[in-house]
Design a protein around this motif. Structure first.
Motif, short mmCIF file in Angstrom:
data_model
loop_
_atom_site.label_atom_id
_atom_site.label_comp_id
_atom_site.label_asym_id
_atom_site.label_seq_id
_atom_site.Cartn_x
_atom_site.Cartn_y
_atom_site.Cartn_z
N CYS A 46 1.38 -0.81 -0.17
CA CYS A 46 -0.09 0.02 0.15
C CYS A 46 0.84 1.32 -0.09
O CYS A 46 0.55 2.24 -0.41
CB CYS A 46 -0.82 0.03 1.04
N ASN A 47 2.07 1.10 0.84
CA ASN A 47 3.08 2.17 0.62
C ASN A 47 3.64 2.74 -1.12
O ASN A 47 3.59 4.07 -0.92
CB ASN A 47 3.86 2.06 1.71
N ALA A 48 3.77 1.89 -1.05
CA ALA A 48 4.37 1.46 -2.71
C ALA A 48 3.57 2.99 -3.56
O ALA A 48 3.49 3.19 -4.21
CB ALA A 48 4.80 0.43 -3.31
N LEU A 49 1.97 2.01 -3.65
CA LEU A 49 1.19 1.84 -4.48
C LEU A 49 0.52 3.43 -4.19
O LEU A 49 -0.11 4.42 -4.90
CB LEU A 49 -0.34 0.96 -4.27
N ALA A 50 0.67 3.73 -2.78
CA ALA A 50 0.23 5.08 -2.58
C ALA A 50 1.35 6.62 -2.79
O ALA A 50 1.36 7.34 -3.54
CB ALA A 50 0.91 5.75 -1.50
N CYS A 51 2.44 6.28 -2.90
CA CYS A 51 3.95 6.91 -3.25
C CYS A 51 3.16 6.89 -5.18
O CYS A 51 3.92 8.32 -5.87
CB CYS A 51 5.01 6.49 -2.95
N PHE A 52 2.90 5.84 -5.99
CA PHE A 52 2.63 6.81 -6.56
C PHE A 52 1.30 6.45 -7.35
O PHE A 52 0.73 6.59 -8.44
CB PHE A 52 2.88 5.40 -7.80
N GLU A 53 0.79 7.06 -6.28
CA GLU A 53 -0.65 7.75 -6.44
C GLU A 53 -2.08 7.12 -6.99
O GLU A 53 -2.72 7.22 -8.07
CB GLU A 53 -0.78 9.33 -7.55
N LEU A 54 -1.44 5.40 -6.90
CA LEU A 54 -2.85 4.44 -7.19
C LEU A 54 -3.45 4.61 -6.44
O LEU A 54 -4.69 3.97 -6.34
CB LEU A 54 -2.13 3.15 -7.86
N TYR A 57 -3.51 7.72 0.80
CA TYR A 57 -2.84 8.23 2.22
C TYR A 57 -3.64 9.23 3.46
O TYR A 57 -3.29 10.22 2.66
CB TYR A 57 -1.32 7.34 2.26
N ASP A 58 -4.03 8.36 3.91
CA ASP A 58 -4.31 9.57 5.56
C ASP A 58 -3.74 9.16 6.48
O ASP A 58 -3.56 8.38 7.07
CB ASP A 58 -5.89 9.16 5.55
N ALA A 59 -2.65 10.47 6.66
CA ALA A 59 -1.29 9.71 7.74
C ALA A 59 -2.40 9.82 8.91
O ALA A 59 -2.08 9.28 9.85
CB ALA A 59 -0.64 11.05 7.57
N ALA A 60 -3.58 10.95 9.23
CA ALA A 60 -3.89 11.17 11.14
C ALA A 60 -4.65 8.96 10.62
O ALA A 60 -4.85 9.20 11.61
CB ALA A 60 -4.95 12.11 10.45
N ALA A 61 -5.43 8.61 9.94
CA ALA A 61 -6.14 7.82 10.24
C ALA A 61 -5.68 5.98 9.83
O ALA A 61 -6.02 5.45 10.33
CB ALA A 61 -7.38 7.33 9.33
N ALA A 62 -3.97 6.66 8.91
CA ALA A 62 -3.01 5.65 8.66
C ALA A 62 -4.09 4.57 7.95
O ALA A 62 -3.81 3.52 8.05
CB ALA A 62 -2.98 5.12 10.30
N SER A 63 -4.78 5.31 6.77
CA SER A 63 -5.69 4.20 6.50
C SER A 63 -5.76 4.88 4.13
O SER A 63 -4.87 5.87 4.04
CB SER A 63 -7.40 5.32 7.00
N TYR A 64 -5.70 3.92 3.57
CA TYR A 64 -5.58 3.67 2.59
C TYR A 64 -6.80 3.78 1.61
O TYR A 64 -7.63 3.19 2.47
CB TYR A 64 -4.98 2.91 1.81
N ALA A 65 -6.96 4.04 0.58
CA ALA A 65 -8.37 4.33 -0.01
C ALA A 65 -7.97 4.33 -1.59
O ALA A 65 -6.86 4.87 -2.28
CB ALA A 65 -9.51 5.32 0.42
N VAL A 66 -8.70 3.75 -2.85
CA VAL A 66 -8.72 3.74 -4.11
C VAL A 66 -9.61 4.64 -4.28
O VAL A 66 -10.38 5.26 -4.56
CB VAL A 66 -9.49 2.74 -4.88
N PRO A 67 -8.29 5.95 -5.09
CA PRO A 67 -8.99 7.33 -5.55
C PRO A 67 -10.00 7.14 -7.05
O PRO A 67 -9.94 6.31 -7.60
CB PRO A 67 -7.48 7.96 -5.72
N GLU A 68 -10.66 7.81 -7.29
CA GLU A 68 -10.79 8.17 -8.77
C GLU A 68 -10.47 7.40 -9.60
O GLU A 68 -11.00 6.93 -10.83
CB GLU A 68 -11.99 9.41 -8.82
N THR A 70 -8.07 5.77 -10.45
CA THR A 70 -7.56 4.16 -10.57
C THR A 70 -9.00 3.24 -10.60
O THR A 70 -8.87 2.52 -11.56
CB THR A 70 -7.08 3.77 -9.29
N ARG A 71 -9.84 3.94 -9.53
CA ARG A 71 -10.99 2.99 -10.71
C ARG A 71 -12.26 3.49 -11.90
O ARG A 71 -12.46 2.38 -12.09
CB ARG A 71 -12.25 3.93 -9.46
#
Length: 301
Positions: A46-54, A57-68, A70-71
Motif C-alpha cells: 500500500c505504501n508503494a501504491l500510495a507513493c505512485f498515487e494509485l 493515504y490519510d496519515a492521521a487515520a493511517a488508512s488507504y483508499a482507492v481514488p477515482e 484508479t477506479r
C-alpha cells in the motif's frame, strides 16, 4: 518502471480490484483481515501504491483508499487488462537487465528476442483486450465490403496472432496470414488457433523474416498488409518496407501503426517519453541490435 512492478504483484493477487470493493478507507490491518493477506506485506504494498498515487493515504487515520482515477482504470476491462499486460512486459524486461547492461558496456551486441521470458504472453495481454473490445477494428470499416466479399490480408510481425484470429472469425470469406520472425510467437499463434472451435480454415501462421517478404514468399499478390508496433523493431527496416511494397498488389493497402513519439528528444520530454525510451532501451533497441539491425528504437532515432 517500479510502478508496473508493484502492479504486476498486485495483479497476481487481484489486490486493487478487491480493495476497491471495500468501498471505504481502511488501515493495512483492516485490509489484510478483509482480503485474507499478510498485514506487513499489505502495508508495504500500500505504501508503494500510495507513493505512485494509485492509492490515497490519510496519515492521521493511517488508512488507504482507492481514488477515482484508479477506479476508472479498474472499471474498464480494456484499460485494466491492458495495464496488466504492460506490467507483465516490465516484469519480462527486468529479467534481462543484466544482459542489457552487458550490451551497454560493449560486451555483447544486444539481447535477442528469445531471451525475454514471457514476452509473447505479455504482448498478448497488452493487445488482446482492445482487439476483443473491437476498438482496433474501427479503421477497417471502409474495407468491410471487400472483407466480406473475400480478400487476402497479411499481418506482419503478428506476435500472439490475436488480431489475425479476430479478423478470420469476423470475415470467413477472406484469407488471412500472420507472419513473425519469432518461432515462439508462431507456436503461440498456432496454439491459439488450434483451441478455436469450430476450427478456422481461413487463417495460417508462418515464420518468415520480414526483410524477405515478397509476393512469392506470401503465395501471390496481397490486398492488405499490416504492421502494428513492428517496423522499428525489425532488423533492416528499409528492406522490410520495400518487401511490403513488393508484396502488395497494385492498389493494395498498407496499414502501419508505430508509437506516437517524435524523433526529436526535446519533443518527448515528460513521463510518457521517458516510459517509451525505457521500453525501447530494454527491448526494442537491444533485440534489434542483437540481429544486426539499424537500432532505430521506438523513437526512430
Amino acid at each position: 518502471m517500479e510502478d508496473t512492478k508493484s502492479h504486476h504483484t498486485c495483479d497476481r493477487i487481484e489486490f486493487l480490484p478487491r480493495l476497491a470493493k471495500l468501498g471505504h478507507p481502511a488501515t493495512a490491518a483492516e485490509i489484510a483481515t478483509s482480503l485474507q493477506l499478510t498485514e506487513r506485506y499489505v502495508q508495504e504494498l500500500c505504501n508503494a501504491l500510495a507513493c505512485f498515487e494509485l492509492l490515497t493515504y490519510d496519515a492521521a487515520a493511517a488508512s488507504y483508499a482507492v481514488p477515482e482515477a484508479t477506479r476508472i482504470v479498474l472499471g474498464s476491462e480494456v484499460n485494466r487488462d491492458t495495464f496488466d499486460g504492460v506490467a507483465q512486459a516490465i516484469h519480462s524486461l527486468h529479467g534481462v537487465a543484466d544482459k542489457v547492461a552487458d550490451s551497454i558496456k560493449g560486451e555483447t551486441k544486444g539481447v535477442p528476442f528469445g531471451a525475454f521470458t514471457g514476452i509473447v504472453e505479455a504482448i498478448k495481454g497488452m493487445n488482446q483486450p482492445a482487439i476483443i473490445a473491437g476498438e482496433i477494428f474501427n479503421w477497417t470499416r471502409p474495407l468491410q465490403q471487400q472483407l466480406e466479399q473475400g480478400i487476402r490480408w497479411v499481418d506482419v510481425g503478428c506476435g500472439s496472432g490475436q488480431f489475425v484470429l479476430q479478423l478470420a472469425q469476423r470475415y470467413a470469406d477472406s484469407k488471412f496470414l500472420g507472419i513473425d520472425l519469432s518461432i515462439e510467437s508462431i507456436a503461440a499463434c498456432q496454439a491459439s488457433l488450434d483451441a478455436i472451435s469450430p476450427p478456422l480454415t481461413n487463417v495460417t501462421f508462418k515464420a518468415i523474416p520480414i526483410e524477405k517478404l515478397d509476393s512469392v514468399s506470401l503465395g501471390g499478390d496481397i490486398d492488405i498488409l499490416s504492421t502494428f508496433d513492428v517496423i522499428h523493431d525489425v532488423p533492416g527496416s528499409s528492406a522490410a518496407l520495400k518487401g511490403i511494397y513488393n508484396a502488395l498488389k497494385k492498389g493494395g493497402y498498407y496499414f502501419m501503426v508505430e508509437p506516437k513519439v517524435s524523433s526529436n528528444v526535446e519533443d518527448n520530454i515528460g513521463p510518457r517519453g521517458g516510459f517509451i525510451y525505457s521500453i525501447s532501451l530494454m527491448h526494442c533497441l537491444t533485440q534489434n541490435l542483437a540481429n544486426d539491425g539499424e537500432g532505430l528504437g521506438a523513437g526512430w532515432a
